[in-house]
Design an enzyme around this catalytic site. Sequence first.
Site, PDB file in Angstrom:
ATOM      1  N   THR A  76       4.248   2.242   2.506  1.00 52.34           N
ATOM      2  CA  THR A  76       5.827   2.221   1.765  1.00 52.34           C
ATOM      3  C   THR A  76       6.097   3.184   2.162  1.00 52.34           C
ATOM      4  OG1 THR A  76       5.015   0.833  -0.170  1.00 52.34           O
ATOM      5  CG2 THR A  76       6.745   2.297  -0.481  1.00 52.34           C
ATOM      6  N   ALA A  77       5.565   4.234   2.320  1.00 54.46           N
ATOM      7  CA  ALA A  77       6.554   5.711   2.869  1.00 54.46           C
ATOM      8  C   ALA A  77       6.835   5.537   4.282  1.00 54.46           C
ATOM      9  CB  ALA A  77       5.633   6.748   2.959  1.00 54.46           C
ATOM     10  N   GLY A 122       1.240  -0.809  -0.242  1.00 50.20           N
ATOM     11  CA  GLY A 122       0.089   0.678  -0.048  1.00 50.20           C
ATOM     12  C   GLY A 122       1.103   1.322   0.276  1.00 50.20           C
ATOM     13  N   CYS A 123       0.342   2.403  -0.220  1.00 52.07           N
ATOM     14  CA  CYS A 123       1.347   3.550   0.162  1.00 52.07           C
ATOM     15  C   CYS A 123       1.499   4.151   1.143  1.00 52.07           C
ATOM     16  CB  CYS A 123      -0.021   4.499  -1.292  1.00 52.07           C
ATOM     17  SG  CYS A 123      -1.863   4.855  -0.509  1.00 52.07           S
ATOM     18  N   TYR A 124       0.230   4.223   1.810  1.00 53.81           N
ATOM     19  CA  TYR A 124       0.677   4.779   3.323  1.00 53.81           C
ATOM     20  C   TYR A 124       2.207   3.557   3.746  1.00 53.81           C
ATOM     21  CZ  TYR A 124      -3.182   7.792   3.860  1.00 53.81           C
ATOM     22  OH  TYR A 124      -3.340   9.184   4.081  1.00 53.81           O
TER      23      TYR A 124
END
EC number: 1.2.1.38
Lengths: 346, 346, 346, 346
Positions: free
Chosen positions: D152-153, D148-150
């Site tokens: 990853t960060a 997911g995007c969050y």
Amino acid sequence: MKKIGIVGGTGYTGAELLRLLLAHPEAEVVTITSRAEQGREVAERYPNLRGITSLRFDSPDEAPLIDCDLVFFATPNGVAMQQVPSLLAKGVRVIDLAADFRLRDAEQWAEWYGQPHQCSELLASAVYGLPEINRQSIKRAQLVANPGCYPTAVQLAFLPLIKHKLVDLQALIADTKSGVSGAGRSANVGTLLCEASENFKAYGVTGHRHLPEIIQGLAQAGQVDIKQIALTFVPHLTPMIRGIHATCYSKLTVTGADLQEMFVQHYLNEPFVDVMPVGSHPETRSVKGSNLCRIAVHQPFQKDTVVVLSVIDNLVKGAAGQAVQNMNIMLGFPEQLGLQVTAVLP
Amino acid sequence: MKKIGIVGGTGYTGAELLRLLLAHPEAEVVTITSRAEQGREVAERYPNLRGITSLRFDSPDEAPLIDCDLVFFATPNGVAMQQVPSLLAKGVRVIDLAADFRLRDAEQWAEWYGQPHQCSELLASAVYGLPEINRQSIKRAQLVANPGCYPTAVQLAFLPLIKHKLVDLQALIADTKSGVSGAGRSANVGTLLCEASENFKAYGVTGHRHLPEIIQGLAQAGQVDIKQIALTFVPHLTPMIRGIHATCYSKLTVTGADLQEMFVQHYLNEPFVDVMPVGSHPETRSVKGSNLCRIAVHQPFQKDTVVVLSVIDNLVKGAAGQAVQNMNIMLGFPEQLGLQVTAVLP
Amino acid sequence: MKKIGIVGGTGYTGAELLRLLLAHPEAEVVTITSRAEQGREVAERYPNLRGITSLRFDSPDEAPLIDCDLVFFATPNGVAMQQVPSLLAKGVRVIDLAADFRLRDAEQWAEWYGQPHQCSELLASAVYGLPEINRQSIKRAQLVANPGCYPTAVQLAFLPLIKHKLVDLQALIADTKSGVSGAGRSANVGTLLCEASENFKAYGVTGHRHLPEIIQGLAQAGQVDIKQIALTFVPHLTPMIRGIHATCYSKLTVTGADLQEMFVQHYLNEPFVDVMPVGSHPETRSVKGSNLCRIAVHQPFQKDTVVVLSVIDNLVKGAAGQAVQNMNIMLGFPEQLGLQVTAVLP
Amino acid sequence: MKKIGIVGGTGYTGAELLRLLLAHPEAEVVTITSRAEQGREVAERYPNLRGITSLRFDSPDEAPLIDCDLVFFATPNGVAMQQVPSLLAKGVRVIDLAADFRLRDAEQWAEWYGQPHQCSELLASAVYGLPEINRQSIKRAQLVANPGCYPTAVQLAFLPLIKHKLVDLQALIADTKSGVSGAGRSANVGTLLCEASENFKAYGVTGHRHLPEIIQGLAQAGQVDIKQIALTFVPHLTPMIRGIHATCYSKLTVTGADLQEMFVQHYLNEPFVDVMPVGSHPETRSVKGSNLCRIAVHQPFQKDTVVVLSVIDNLVKGAAGQAVQNMNIMLGFPEQLGLQVTAVLP
């Protein structure tokens, strides 16, 4: 690989030029200058370039410009005219992204730009760099005057109509809208986010510098004197970063023309002009970061007013991208080389 | 205190109406309806109203509308025409913010709105609620058709020119730009932030419903038949929430008129029209949240094309604010009551 | 009517103050000063005020400040400290919207603001103008230091927890996000629309001037020494004009507390603090243009980390609105007078 | 050239994947499916692709997926789990951009995603596609679960600290901010421009689906049980299209570590992680359209709280770009192939 120089690398146009040239397979940027930032890493100023380039800004006085095959000027108006002659004399070809060589008439230039033209002897040989009109001359040019952003969008919209003598040249209207990056990277109150976002306004209705440039281009296309063109030009500021939308109005003087087909044929072989299907409304975001101009032609209710919608990215087809297109033509590269970028959407 | 009802309270227009009426010293909102949200607190849906009102949405079937002095319809097109007759019969006065009663010709209405008009017998007596034209009729009206947003901005721009018969009625152009709230609060892909921000586009060039409304109004102002008006109307979507900017072009048919003075005189006693000084460019943010229309008139290079710039907040002077202005006129309140709000800037 | 002066009227804070005071029924702005703009009409600079006021900017040297009942300073840091003593000596009460009198320790001030404090003798008597803490002292104050924007949002979030000694003072985190207007109306590249929109970033992680102000306030609330407070404060810039969102984290040192009920009780009589229902997420737009602070308290998964969300309009409750609230308290007006504005939404 | 399929091509993730793959020198997209849009030209839906591709959407039932070397699923959660087994059985490798195979525990999946997992037998062999952790396993994987995007960060921010066991795993906080494209292209009121622009808010504080995914990843990195990780995760919606900014807080359990050097070394050979110099504040725009994650590590006032700032483009490194990176690893291409795009700025 050709050696390329950029004079004036700190504005948006210079940065965009650098972004495009760094990805160009046949161009090597050997110098980019900035008096204010000399010695500093380019990537410090443009965080998107961290890891992409290790270039530093050179002093404009010491930059190895004469070793370049071609030099771009991305400087404020009035700078290139002072430095171009010596470069040309050394055989370096030049593309100026500012307005210095766009108008053929030095007096008109002085009037609109508020300073005397200091290099009027070059105006006759400078080629106006709109490839869709002047491709052959660009090929051989030593000095190319890269068009302004509004003039690119407006001329491409009116060109087929004027070439085919279909409209009243005394009743042209260009209602144009630009993103804020057209105003550059200078620190001005008017382009602060708090002033320019959530807001829409016209400006320069009493006279904008791009007006004479557009008229000159349309007159050339129509093979008439500039006095035969009456254009009302109203620019607006729209709350977004990039993009120009030109809504161009003219009066048909003939009836029965198939305007759609005429536009399609006119731009059939143009790699960077996309004539959209009947009924389309081009969006500025569809060309963001790309060198395309997308155009749609409308004739509401089949009446005698034609409406041409045209969109470009003001920093690409309206500035740096068109400059690279001109470079490709001048240096004999395929015209699309390094310019086949798809707009990022959304 | 007058008793006021709002039918259709969940869209932007209804919410704006509620915000204005809650601050109005002589109006008491006794009911606001929503079928989908009935029973729910209004403040749950509109977080800005938490602590300001404890109203809940009423069922449209059970709302005490007939006890109201005046009822606003902020419903989709086609709803008011079904409910208005019974209210009028009970002596309740009505202001419809939708399009149901804006066009006098039922056939034209059916053609543009894609459904038969179900209440054409009221069209003759409905008053078009643009106070700058119809103030006296509004006073006595039982049913007011509140104008559309574009029509308000465009008519106020052209009115003085047409009243004074200064321009060619066959060559009118209105290039208009609207913030996204004009499209309402429905969940549509096209008005998502990711689709509509950082983007600019025209739409409806082939025909927009506000076109016949504008033409009808201009024809009335010029005392001519609607067929004598040829208007090219191009709306655009601009990436901001509120605001309409109309850039209106026309051809002068007389010379030597002092247009600025003429506009100033024409709107001298209008509380909500501000004619700005010569050379001005009105900004949409200067009227955000306020009921003002600001106008500037330009005649570039003293040629025969007049350019009128006009800005409004589409949800206020273009909808809810104008509706409250009409209510004030109908109920005998001072016209500015509850409407003296200063735009929040920045 | 009380006579009010504004020193420094050209920034966003001064303009917002003027907007609020022009609508205040008991305040008459008799002078607003600007050295750079003296003589110019205020409405020329702030187009939303056209037709609302005919005030002109006065020279700061000649403005009738000593005739005022109360003077606001909306000047850069370091200006008020030079002019306040003479006004106080004449019996004029003062509210400073800059940081000059916010810190009680002159040395700490000098360290964070990079200049010596020139009026340290007033620091002891200046009252920190957060009504939710210091209402009684504000009533009698001659000089009020209006809080910073971040400090207002963060202190109101932490206050109940600290007052009730529920959390570890050594583990406080305030992750804050501000709209761009917090950076003021100066022409800086960093706050251009093209730099700040479509972008999100932290700044000042290594130390922001609002940090000591927040710590001082929290220490007072907890009746502890400032050294007992360890706060990590990370501000961010978010691409919008107005609004602050503070996300505040702390560790519970007790178990079983009903945090929601505790917050509700703590702020029960506060006219400008809205404790939202369990599970809420306050939105900055819900307070845009209004003086409210909306708060929601969360305890995810009932673990020992409390998350308090708090939103204000940085120019209203975070600056001009709170200043008017302080004025109301000082001059004996109802605290909400002139401040009952509903946020415009959307 | 490898044959590539995309299942579910109408959302933002599918469109971004297509944009990247069309420019990839070793990938040929042979099919892109959409039930709703089947037969329609892809470029009609994505105006940036006009002239770039002539692909049409295929029916998902008839698309030649089994002829592909690799198939991407860019479908809603719960779709891939139904179709993946048959593709794997035919030897087609799969990258799922949805959440179906991200959690190893089927029960946990069912709890967070509100439906039973229909293919739990594949969870053990599916590889979590964060190359910075699992590069070797990705090489050999038949099925990759793209993060997911969050997650990853946040994982890239915490990884070095956790790997080196420097922080208290019971006191992790991730305050994250996402552009609106993270919510997808569905027509929802909450993501309309009029609702989401000029606004900032938290959401999902009571529990977001990315929480267990992050915890699982951090536990793996720290070689601890997931119960040993206590993470407070607060996502926020920020008014822009693209970008995630994670502000990650943790408590140091050791003293004297050179965090900067440790981060630099940790990511030295990672092509898509840029550890910025001491004192930096990464900007989301610096990675817009690019696959980079830029990170800065701060230790304010040398206290025991570490603040790690990390930015990605949620649609690229947070979705489609990372998927292409995984494809490159799986198919033996250079990891950066087709992904060396410079962010367009401004």
